[in-house]
Design a protein around this motif. Sequence first.
Motif, mmCIF file in Angstrom:
data_model
loop_
_atom_site.group_PDB
_atom_site.id
_atom_site.type_symbol
_atom_site.label_atom_id
_atom_site.label_comp_id
_atom_site.label_asym_id
_atom_site.label_seq_id
_atom_site.Cartn_x
_atom_site.Cartn_y
_atom_site.Cartn_z
ATOM 1 N N PHE A 1 1.660 -2.123 -8.481
ATOM 2 C CA PHE A 1 1.217 -2.221 -7.088
ATOM 3 C C PHE A 1 -0.299 -2.093 -6.972
ATOM 4 C CE2 PHE A 1 5.715 -1.235 -6.204
ATOM 5 C CZ PHE A 1 5.971 -2.281 -5.334
ATOM 6 N N ARG A 2 -0.915 -1.428 -7.917
ATOM 7 C CA ARG A 2 -2.381 -1.341 -7.879
ATOM 8 C C ARG A 2 -3.019 -2.717 -8.109
ATOM 9 N NH1 ARG A 2 -1.288 0.936 -13.212
ATOM 10 N NH2 ARG A 2 -0.850 2.931 -12.208
ATOM 11 N N GLU B 1 10.880 -1.546 -8.509
ATOM 12 C CA GLU B 1 10.553 -1.619 -7.084
ATOM 13 C C GLU B 1 9.608 -2.771 -6.777
ATOM 14 O OE1 GLU B 1 11.645 2.568 -5.377
ATOM 15 O OE2 GLU B 1 9.496 2.437 -5.789
ATOM 16 N N VAL B 2 8.908 -3.274 -7.784
ATOM 17 C CA VAL B 2 8.085 -4.466 -7.593
ATOM 18 C C VAL B 2 8.988 -5.654 -7.275
ATOM 19 C CG1 VAL B 2 6.515 -6.080 -8.742
ATOM 20 C CG2 VAL B 2 6.229 -3.611 -9.067
ATOM 21 N N PHE B 3 10.106 -5.741 -7.974
ATOM 22 C CA PHE B 3 11.080 -6.801 -7.707
ATOM 23 C C PHE B 3 11.616 -6.682 -6.277
ATOM 24 C CE2 PHE B 3 14.969 -9.162 -7.753
ATOM 25 C CZ PHE B 3 14.826 -10.153 -8.724
ATOM 26 N N ARG C 1 0.830 -1.213 0.000
ATOM 27 C CA ARG C 1 0.000 0.000 0.000
ATOM 28 C C ARG C 1 0.861 1.258 0.000
ATOM 29 N NH1 ARG C 1 -3.741 -2.480 4.752
ATOM 30 N NH2 ARG C 1 -5.227 -3.660 3.463
ATOM 31 N N ALA C 2 1.944 1.230 0.784
ATOM 32 C CA ALA C 2 2.840 2.388 0.822
ATOM 33 C C ALA C 2 3.438 2.649 -0.558
ATOM 34 C CB ALA C 2 3.942 2.169 1.848
ATOM 35 N N LEU C 3 3.871 1.592 -1.242
ATOM 36 C CA LEU C 3 4.493 1.762 -2.555
ATOM 37 C C LEU C 3 3.449 2.107 -3.621
ATOM 38 C CD1 LEU C 3 7.062 -1.137 -2.247
ATOM 39 C CD2 LEU C 3 7.598 1.294 -2.441
ATOM 40 N N ARG D 1 -4.654 -8.353 -4.386
ATOM 41 C CA ARG D 1 -4.336 -9.783 -4.283
ATOM 42 C C ARG D 1 -3.825 -10.126 -2.884
ATOM 43 N NH1 ARG D 1 -0.931 -11.306 -9.660
ATOM 44 N NH2 ARG D 1 -0.971 -13.364 -8.635
ATOM 45 N N LEU D 2 -3.027 -9.258 -2.310
ATOM 46 C CA LEU D 2 -2.557 -9.492 -0.949
ATOM 47 C C LEU D 2 -3.683 -9.325 0.065
ATOM 48 C CD1 LEU D 2 0.960 -7.795 -0.941
ATOM 49 C CD2 LEU D 2 0.466 -10.223 -0.652
#
Length: 680
Positions: free
Chosen positions: A657-658, A593-595, A506-508, A663-664
């Motif tokens: 991230f959206r 940054e996803v990695f 959520r932060a990212l 999913r998380l």
Amino acid sequence: MLVADGHGGKDAAQLAAQRILPLIAQEAGNGSGAELNRACVKSFRTLHEEICASGTTAGSTLTVCCINASRQELHVWNVGDSLAVLVDADGHAPLGVSHRLGINPDEQSRLQALGVKLGRAMTEEGKEGGPLRAWPGGLAVTRAIGDADCMSYVIPAPVWSKCPVPPKGGALLACTDGVWDLMSADEAATILLKGEYDAARDAARQVVRKAVSRGLVDDTTAAVMLFGPVLEDDDEDDGTLATRPAAIPESQTPPRPARAKSGELTIQVQDLTSAPAPAATTSQAAVRRAPPTSSSVRQVSSVRRIRKLSGDILFDLPPKEDDKDDSDEFLLSTDRALISPSTQNPLGSQNAKLELHQAPQSEFTRWRRKYTADGDAGTRVVDFSKLTISRYLGEGEFAMAHQTTLDERPAAIKMLKKEKREIPSAVEGLKREIMMMTLMDHPNVLKAYALGQHEGIPLMIVELLSRTLPSQLPRNPDTVPFWVRWREVKRWPLSRSLHCAVQLARALKYCHDDAFPGYRVLHRDVKPNNIGFIHDPEDPDHLVLFDFGLAKLWGIKNDPSDTLARNLTGETGSLRYMAPEVANSRPYCPKAEVFSFATVTYEIASCEKPFSSMLPDQFRRAIGKGYVPEIPRKWPAELQSLISECWKLDAQQRPEFREIVPRLEALCAEHPQKPLQRAA
């Protein structure tokens, strides 16, 4: 450490306990294995002669355990059926050989060669019963200290077992036969592995209590030695190899050559018989009741393991120069007034406000001016001289933090170290961070309350962390005993890991999609050291992302979905957590940054540092070819799939991230967070 179990009276056991260690210390010339063995063999024989000459006919088993810390060796000598077991995080292995006649064919052969009669005692009904014994004397154990009335066949020659000290630490358990008759080595090892004790005495007491709960049939004694990880002179992230013992297999391992291959653990078992009868050797696994073998060296198990590297210092890289892309550049200064006129300025108007220098009327400039014109939304400036510093909190490579109080609430001051204040990149990095954090507002991003300056250097007042993520994660198994790490791992169930992962996501997502209109904020240093927790009565694991000193604004331009790679500075951040394209200084995009997010999530959920076995060059080559750690199959299929997608070598195939957040959130709903039991 020693264990002595007397029979025929207590005299022999008491003398053994009093005399054997001083005798060995007196005889040993140095700490080599051969010298220790020579000293032990002679001391066992000397003690045996002293007991027999004392007038008593009592005898005793004797097991002596020694750890040579300088040589990282573990030695055990034993006569009788009091046995030792080595336990570490990967399993357990017996050390020693039982000399009970009923289960030791080699001992039977030795006695038969001496003409000793073997048989069982007769019951009142005239039938044979009980254990196999040697006659005359009726001894069931024929290697011992003492037993003067059976000196013709009782010998004090110990079996010598040796192996490397487990590099991750472990426990050595030595027990009398009263324990082993009631409990298997598996059960005893389980007690030690659980780690539900505070000291070795408590661990030994738990073993004894477990045994006697099944009925007391004999003297029941246990001794435990706990030892931590091996500390070597070269433990400076040199990437060298180390070995560790693994669980002994259920079936007997075939005989191996006396000299083991490099990287393998061997437990050498040597029978030091000195009687005139033919010498016999055995590697009988008495604790597991495995069939005996005549091999003098038994290969218990072998595992080749690369020593883990801490990496926090080795892989942390300094900030780079400004990135080479076509995004709007910005600089912050403290020499002009800019913030809202309605905001009070305790430092005066000349040196306390920030100005944003950009291309005229850029989208970010227009938005920034609109933001600061909203009265209370203006950035607050504080007078450093009026702040009270209560304690030192810590420091990084460039900045340090102290605790203070602002508006009667605890806060932290972040400012550059004195020796870094002349480094332009360090000053600009802090200015960039101040600008970013004072304008950002999200529950999972550390809040910046105010800014100021001290001796011409800007500083920031931020929300006070209650703890950092690294302080909560289980420590490296190379640095703490396994029973300590076992307790720490238990405090990180999957539900807690998912709860932290979704907050980080959520932060990212906020940084990438919502923080600044027309821009994405690339943190560029997503790692556990930049993640912490704040005090929240409703959520003890309220996670926040902080340290935006390396952050970069990514201009969206006319296409919000634009994720094509740009020429930004490579190797920015901490190497272990970099995406392949960043580590290898290739163009990259926000999906790098996803990695990094996936790497941090993997570390939280697996309690293992990923890529920790690699040196920097090895890491760059491996990750550039698509190598990633194996994802545990016990994880939910959706989590495995998500981490795998985030680790795609092709950045364009990684989710945004959206997409990650919902999913998380679904996974968290399936695995709800349970109340965390805090350690006492």
